[in-house]
Design a protein around this motif. Structure first.
Motif, PDB file in Angstrom:
ATOM      1  N   PHE A 100       0.845  -1.126  -0.152  1.00  0.00           N
ATOM      2  CA  PHE A 100       0.087  -0.067   0.053  1.00  0.00           C
ATOM      3  C   PHE A 100       0.942   1.320   0.017  1.00  0.00           C
ATOM      4  O   PHE A 100       0.611   2.312  -0.876  1.00  0.00           O
ATOM      5  CB  PHE A 100      -0.959  -0.207   1.350  1.00  0.00           C
ATOM      6  N   HIS A 101       1.934   1.201   0.845  1.00  0.00           N
ATOM      7  CA  HIS A 101       2.723   2.292   0.853  1.00  0.00           C
ATOM      8  C   HIS A 101       3.434   2.702  -0.440  1.00  0.00           C
ATOM      9  O   HIS A 101       3.663   3.842  -0.911  1.00  0.00           O
ATOM     10  CB  HIS A 101       3.705   2.295   2.193  1.00  0.00           C
ATOM     11  N   LYS A 102       3.844   1.541  -0.849  1.00  0.00           N
ATOM     12  CA  LYS A 102       4.711   1.938  -2.080  1.00  0.00           C
ATOM     13  C   LYS A 102       3.766   2.243  -3.347  1.00  0.00           C
ATOM     14  O   LYS A 102       4.344   3.062  -4.207  1.00  0.00           O
ATOM     15  CB  LYS A 102       5.174   0.589  -2.529  1.00  0.00           C
ATOM     16  N   ARG A 103       2.625   1.960  -3.491  1.00  0.00           N
ATOM     17  CA  ARG A 103       1.822   2.165  -4.447  1.00  0.00           C
ATOM     18  C   ARG A 103       0.853   3.348  -4.363  1.00  0.00           C
ATOM     19  O   ARG A 103       0.555   4.090  -5.379  1.00  0.00           O
ATOM     20  CB  ARG A 103       0.858   1.061  -4.553  1.00  0.00           C
ATOM     21  N   THR A 104       0.745   3.864  -3.017  1.00  0.00           N
ATOM     22  CA  THR A 104      -0.167   5.052  -2.866  1.00  0.00           C
ATOM     23  C   THR A 104       0.734   6.302  -2.245  1.00  0.00           C
ATOM     24  O   THR A 104       0.480   7.481  -2.815  1.00  0.00           O
ATOM     25  CB  THR A 104      -1.335   4.623  -1.951  1.00  0.00           C
ATOM     26  N   ILE A 105       1.127   5.963  -1.032  1.00  0.00           N
ATOM     27  CA  ILE A 105       1.849   7.156  -0.356  1.00  0.00           C
ATOM     28  C   ILE A 105       3.267   7.423  -0.906  1.00  0.00           C
ATOM     29  O   ILE A 105       3.425   8.826  -0.999  1.00  0.00           O
ATOM     30  CB  ILE A 105       1.999   6.770   1.167  1.00  0.00           C
ATOM     31  N   GLN A 106       3.945   6.483  -1.436  1.00  0.00           N
ATOM     32  CA  GLN A 106       5.194   6.907  -1.899  1.00  0.00           C
ATOM     33  C   GLN A 106       5.309   8.042  -3.423  1.00  0.00           C
ATOM     34  O   GLN A 106       5.974   8.838  -3.223  1.00  0.00           O
ATOM     35  CB  GLN A 106       6.257   5.779  -2.463  1.00  0.00           C
ATOM     36  N   PRO A 107       4.250   7.580  -4.107  1.00  0.00           N
ATOM     37  CA  PRO A 107       4.198   8.535  -5.293  1.00  0.00           C
ATOM     38  C   PRO A 107       3.845  10.045  -4.726  1.00  0.00           C
ATOM     39  O   PRO A 107       4.306  10.904  -5.472  1.00  0.00           O
ATOM     40  CB  PRO A 107       3.023   7.980  -6.103  1.00  0.00           C
ATOM     41  N   LEU A 108       2.928  10.288  -3.847  1.00  0.00           N
ATOM     42  CA  LEU A 108       2.745  11.503  -3.302  1.00  0.00           C
ATOM     43  C   LEU A 108       3.916  12.228  -2.631  1.00  0.00           C
ATOM     44  O   LEU A 108       4.247  13.315  -2.920  1.00  0.00           O
ATOM     45  CB  LEU A 108       1.704  11.379  -2.144  1.00  0.00           C
ATOM     46  N   LEU A 109       4.453  11.373  -1.683  1.00  0.00           N
ATOM     47  CA  LEU A 109       5.970  11.977  -1.260  1.00  0.00           C
ATOM     48  C   LEU A 109       6.934  12.309  -2.151  1.00  0.00           C
ATOM     49  O   LEU A 109       7.575  13.350  -2.220  1.00  0.00           O
ATOM     50  CB  LEU A 109       6.572  10.774  -0.471  1.00  0.00           C
ATOM     51  N   ASP A 110       7.008  11.545  -3.487  1.00  0.00           N
ATOM     52  CA  ASP A 110       8.112  11.829  -4.331  1.00  0.00           C
ATOM     53  C   ASP A 110       7.598  13.153  -5.350  1.00  0.00           C
ATOM     54  O   ASP A 110       8.815  14.051  -5.737  1.00  0.00           O
ATOM     55  CB  ASP A 110       8.004  10.755  -5.522  1.00  0.00           C
ATOM     56  N   ASN A 111       6.578  13.306  -5.406  1.00  0.00           N
ATOM     57  CA  ASN A 111       5.775  14.454  -6.276  1.00  0.00           C
ATOM     58  C   ASN A 111       5.423  15.588  -5.324  1.00  0.00           C
ATOM     59  O   ASN A 111       5.356  16.968  -5.861  1.00  0.00           O
ATOM     60  CB  ASN A 111       4.922  14.089  -6.932  1.00  0.00           C
ATOM     61  N   PHE A 112       5.076  15.530  -4.119  1.00  0.00           N
ATOM     62  CA  PHE A 112       4.651  16.803  -3.204  1.00  0.00           C
ATOM     63  C   PHE A 112       5.493  16.809  -1.942  1.00  0.00           C
ATOM     64  O   PHE A 112       5.084  17.685  -1.195  1.00  0.00           O
ATOM     65  CB  PHE A 112       3.081  16.428  -2.974  1.00  0.00           C
ATOM     66  N   GLY A 113       6.387  16.015  -1.710  1.00  0.00           N
ATOM     67  CA  GLY A 113       7.141  16.213  -0.391  1.00  0.00           C
ATOM     68  C   GLY A 113       7.786  17.277  -0.311  1.00  0.00           C
ATOM     69  O   GLY A 113       7.826  18.155   0.873  1.00  0.00           O
ATOM     70  N   TYR A 135     -17.356  -1.381   3.020  1.00  0.00           N
ATOM     71  CA  TYR A 135     -17.704  -0.834   1.672  1.00  0.00           C
ATOM     72  C   TYR A 135     -16.625  -1.480   0.609  1.00  0.00           C
ATOM     73  O   TYR A 135     -17.048  -1.877  -0.557  1.00  0.00           O
ATOM     74  CB  TYR A 135     -17.657   0.650   1.613  1.00  0.00           C
ATOM     75  N   LEU A 136     -15.302  -1.502   0.921  1.00  0.00           N
ATOM     76  CA  LEU A 136     -14.320  -2.031   0.227  1.00  0.00           C
ATOM     77  C   LEU A 136     -13.360  -2.907   0.923  1.00  0.00           C
ATOM     78  O   LEU A 136     -12.993  -2.752   2.172  1.00  0.00           O
ATOM     79  CB  LEU A 136     -13.604  -0.816  -0.397  1.00  0.00           C
ATOM     80  N   SER A 137     -12.656  -3.692   0.059  1.00  0.00           N
ATOM     81  CA  SER A 137     -11.657  -4.813   0.888  1.00  0.00           C
ATOM     82  C   SER A 137     -10.354  -3.855   0.835  1.00  0.00           C
ATOM     83  O   SER A 137     -10.123  -2.919   0.377  1.00  0.00           O
ATOM     84  CB  SER A 137     -11.328  -5.896   0.083  1.00  0.00           C
ATOM     85  N   ALA A 138      -9.481  -4.549   1.585  1.00  0.00           N
ATOM     86  CA  ALA A 138      -7.909  -3.934   1.622  1.00  0.00           C
ATOM     87  C   ALA A 138      -7.348  -3.755   0.163  1.00  0.00           C
ATOM     88  O   ALA A 138      -6.765  -2.600   0.047  1.00  0.00           O
ATOM     89  CB  ALA A 138      -7.086  -4.759   2.661  1.00  0.00           C
ATOM     90  N   GLU A 139      -7.573  -4.784  -0.534  1.00  0.00           N
ATOM     91  CA  GLU A 139      -7.060  -4.722  -1.900  1.00  0.00           C
ATOM     92  C   GLU A 139      -7.799  -3.472  -2.735  1.00  0.00           C
ATOM     93  O   GLU A 139      -6.928  -2.874  -3.527  1.00  0.00           O
ATOM     94  CB  GLU A 139      -7.151  -5.979  -2.745  1.00  0.00           C
ATOM     95  N   ASP A 140      -9.184  -3.648  -2.714  1.00  0.00           N
ATOM     96  CA  ASP A 140      -9.823  -2.517  -3.262  1.00  0.00           C
ATOM     97  C   ASP A 140      -9.234  -1.019  -2.776  1.00  0.00           C
ATOM     98  O   ASP A 140      -9.161  -0.107  -3.774  1.00  0.00           O
ATOM     99  CB  ASP A 140     -11.397  -2.637  -3.154  1.00  0.00           C
ATOM    100  N   ILE A 141      -9.222  -0.779  -1.635  1.00  0.00           N
ATOM    101  CA  ILE A 141      -8.738   0.190  -1.092  1.00  0.00           C
ATOM    102  C   ILE A 141      -7.229   0.688  -1.363  1.00  0.00           C
ATOM    103  O   ILE A 141      -7.164   1.929  -1.806  1.00  0.00           O
ATOM    104  CB  ILE A 141      -8.738   0.427   0.613  1.00  0.00           C
ATOM    105  N   THR A 142      -6.409  -0.301  -1.661  1.00  0.00           N
ATOM    106  CA  THR A 142      -5.047   0.333  -2.349  1.00  0.00           C
ATOM    107  C   THR A 142      -5.233   0.702  -3.695  1.00  0.00           C
ATOM    108  O   THR A 142      -4.533   1.675  -4.149  1.00  0.00           O
ATOM    109  CB  THR A 142      -4.018  -1.214  -2.302  1.00  0.00           C
ATOM    110  N   VAL A 143      -6.346  -0.122  -4.628  1.00  0.00           N
ATOM    111  CA  VAL A 143      -6.320   0.135  -5.872  1.00  0.00           C
ATOM    112  C   VAL A 143      -6.826   1.792  -5.934  1.00  0.00           C
ATOM    113  O   VAL A 143      -6.417   2.497  -6.834  1.00  0.00           O
ATOM    114  CB  VAL A 143      -7.124  -0.777  -6.579  1.00  0.00           C
ATOM    115  N   LEU A 144      -7.854   1.923  -5.018  1.00  0.00           N
ATOM    116  CA  LEU A 144      -8.335   3.104  -5.207  1.00  0.00           C
ATOM    117  C   LEU A 144      -7.660   4.287  -4.765  1.00  0.00           C
ATOM    118  O   LEU A 144      -7.442   5.370  -5.559  1.00  0.00           O
ATOM    119  CB  LEU A 144      -9.613   3.037  -4.032  1.00  0.00           C
ATOM    120  N   CYS A 145      -6.884   4.241  -3.666  1.00  0.00           N
ATOM    121  CA  CYS A 145      -5.932   5.140  -3.077  1.00  0.00           C
ATOM    122  C   CYS A 145      -4.604   5.343  -4.416  1.00  0.00           C
ATOM    123  O   CYS A 145      -4.311   6.500  -4.560  1.00  0.00           O
ATOM    124  CB  CYS A 145      -5.187   4.663  -2.030  1.00  0.00           C
ATOM    125  N   GLU A 146      -4.182   4.359  -5.181  1.00  0.00           N
ATOM    126  CA  GLU A 146      -3.490   4.198  -6.027  1.00  0.00           C
ATOM    127  C   GLU A 146      -3.740   5.149  -7.302  1.00  0.00           C
ATOM    128  O   GLU A 146      -3.138   6.126  -7.740  1.00  0.00           O
ATOM    129  CB  GLU A 146      -3.084   2.841  -6.487  1.00  0.00           C
TER     130      GLU A 146
END
Length: 220
Positions: free
Chosen positions: A121-134, A195-206
């Motif tokens: 989750f961190h690699k696919r969702t938070i890291q892109p935000l940090l790389d581009n907005f950090g 409403y959503l599974s952990a996998e779906d939440i990862t995809v949504l946040c990505e």
């Protein structure tokens, strides 16, 4: 050559399983009461000439889901949803249990299965935000406005985005400085597991993270 910082990774494993996942979702939806599920998902239910349709608002755009075909198209421009968006919308309708928003914020690790999948989750969702907005956290809100995001009161910069009617999420960033690297988190209402599974939440946040990255790039 494309700037890798604004190009989402190739998640071929997820795409490989989409056809099977879409088929399973369709089979499950065909066996349940669509009108009842629309009520639970806070979606509009329509019945005309024997055809059922659900109108689901997803990232600020209303989509029409037709049954039993399971087609998902934008109400505004009639364009079909991408396979990933289509699967998320179908899963949202299918899994909705009608839980009201509680107002208690939780992290991904507090979602069922979240501890196990957090590194992904961190690699696919938070890291892109940090790389581009950090280093420019102030640009997060401007980019988020393209998806209807509004300012929130967390960290150095934060925005709340209503992914679905019953699924708000809040992206939080702490900017980098001379002593500490940038840090980030994504917060959810504690009702999200209904409403959503952990996998779906990862995809949504990505999906949301890369929408913001691309929006920020287009504003430069």
């Amino acid at each position: 050559m494309a700037n890798k910082s604004i190009v989402p990774p190739d998640n071929s494993n997820y795409r490989y399983g989409q056809e099977t996942a879409l088929k399973l979702a369709g089979e499950k939806l065909a066996s349940i009461n669509i009108e009842e599920q629309c009520r639970k998902a806070n979606a509009e239910y329509r019945l005309a000439e024997g055809k059922e349709t659900a109108i689901v608002k997803y990232l600020g755009t209303p989509y029409a889901v037709s049954f039993p075909e399971m087609n998902v198209v934008s109400v505004e421009d009639k364009h079909p949803a991408s396979p990933r968006d289509r699967l998320l919308i179908l899963h949202y309708i299918l899994n909705a249990n009608g839980s009201p928003l509680i107002g208690d914020m939780i992290t991904y690790k507090e979602i069922p299965g979240g501890v196990t999948y957090f590194p992904t989750f961190h690699k696919r969702t938070i890291q892109p935000l940090l790389d581009n907005f950090g280093k420019e956290t102030d640009k997060l809100l401007t980019a988020a406005e393209t998806t209807g995001g509004v300012s929130a009161d967390y960290g150095d910069a934060s925005v709340t985005i209503n992914a679905f009617s019953c699924v708000p999420l809040t992206l939080v960033l702490w900017h980098a400085d001379d002593e500490f690297p940038a840090a980030g988190s994504i917060l959810f209402d504690s009702s999200i597991a209904g409403y959503l599974s952990a996998e779906d939440i990862t995809v949504l946040c990505e999906i949301i993270a890369w929408k913001l990255v691309k929006a920020n790039a287009s504003l430069k």
